[in-house]
Design an enzyme around this catalytic site. Structure first.
Site, PDB file in Angstrom:
ATOM      1  N   ASP A   1       1.043  -1.109  -0.032  1.00 15.90           N
ATOM      2  CA  ASP A   1       0.016  -0.197  -0.048  1.00 15.90           C
ATOM      3  C   ASP A   1       0.901   1.172   0.034  1.00 15.90           C
ATOM      4  O   ASP A   1       0.687   2.124   0.803  1.00 15.90           O
ATOM      5  CB  ASP A   1      -0.811   0.009   1.250  1.00 15.90           C
ATOM      6  CG  ASP A   1      -2.043   1.026   1.193  1.00 15.90           C
ATOM      7  OD1 ASP A   1      -2.327   1.625  -0.007  1.00 15.90           O
ATOM      8  OD2 ASP A   1      -2.566   1.286   2.322  1.00 15.90           O
TER       9      ASP A   1
HETATM   10 MG   LIG Z   1      -1.823   4.656   5.466  1.00 17.56          MG
END
Ligand SMILES: [Mg+2]
Ligand SMILES: Nc1ncnc2c1ncn2[C@@H]1O[C@H](COP(=O)(O)OP(=O)(O)O)[C@@H](O)[C@H]1O
Length: 239
Positions: free
Chosen positions: A168
């Site tokens: 991410d």
């Molecule tokens: Mg974050």
């Protein structure tokens, strides 16, 4: 490391793993309401499940694990339980600790909690030390400084050389202080043992970051975006 994990077993309802010096952490530490006015919801970046905690013991960030997308319609906080060691919070705690021990610029992990609900599911949260004076990249005053982007590229390259697959990698997970660049938020991330094998994951991390730049820095013209990205890539390959 942690003491509460040594006597855990999967019949327990909850388990906590803590860093040395934080053995006294208990479930109350993970309740924003228990901190009263010492807890403030994090308003910038992230998914809205994080709090800054200012206490006598230090400054921390508390984060609950939540899903997005379709799965969130069922329950946005519960995950399938397959043992405490497999929980999202324990895995992130261990990975962050490993990176911290290697001297990489990441927050020091404090503690992780997993609580079972019924026999099938659990909820989880993690506490890390707050990095003093850090701003996320989109809110940092130097965001348009191309030298900073060169250093960001170099930093990502260094994490990749250590084998960190940051699934991410987005602008809000890059924190900037006056003299350092940090990566945060290692939920579901992996340490690849041989970081050169099947390096498609490195490309995927960078692609994810590029998409985030388009989304989170809309005030950059296309030309500016190309310039900062080229600097980042130059820094990435400069190691
Ligand atoms: Mg974050
Ligand atoms: N250790 C830290 N020090 C300072 N700020 C932090 C720290 N960890 C998180 N933050 C801030 O909180 C935001 C959300 O935290 P993060 O761990 O990325 O959770 P999530 O993205 O799951 O909400 C970050 O974008 C950053 O602004």
């Amino acid at each position: 490391m942690a003491h509460s994990e040594s006597n855990q077993n999967d019949c327990m309802r909850s388990a906590i793993i803590s860093a040395p010096g934080y053995e006294s952490v208990d479930e109350h530490w993970f309740l924003p309401q228990a901190w009263g006015r010492q807890a403030h919801a994090v308003t910038e970046g992230g998914r809205g499940s994080a709090w800054f905690i200012e206490s006598e013991c230090g400054s921390f960030v508390l984060r609950y694990y939540r899903r997005g997308g379709l799965a969130a319609r069922l329950s946005d906080r519960r995950y399938l339980f397959t043992g405490f060691n497999n929980t999202r919070s324990f895995a992130e705690f261990r990975l962050t600790d490993e990176l911290y021990q290697r001297g990489l610029p990441v927050p020091k992990p404090v503690s992780a909690l997993a609580c079972r609900f019924g026999s099938l599911t659990y909820e989880a949260a993690i506490l890390v030390e707050r990095i003093p004076g850090a701003r996320s990249l989109p809110t940092c005053s130097r965001v348009d400084d191309e030298v900073l982007w060169h250093h960001i590229g170099k930093r990502i390259g260094a994490f990749h050389q250590e084998g960190l697959d940051h699934v991410d990698l987005n602008c809000d997970n890059i924190l900037i202080t006056d003299d350092r660049i940090y990566l945060i938020d290692f939920d579901r991330c992996k340490l690849r043992v041989n970081s050169d094998v099947g390096a498609g994951w490195k490309h995927n991390n960078l692609k994810r970051l590029y998409r985030s730049i388009c989304k989170r820095l809309p005030f950059f013209s296309e030309e500016k975006r190309t310039r900062v990205w080229n600097e980042l890539i130059a820094g990435y390959h400069s190691l």
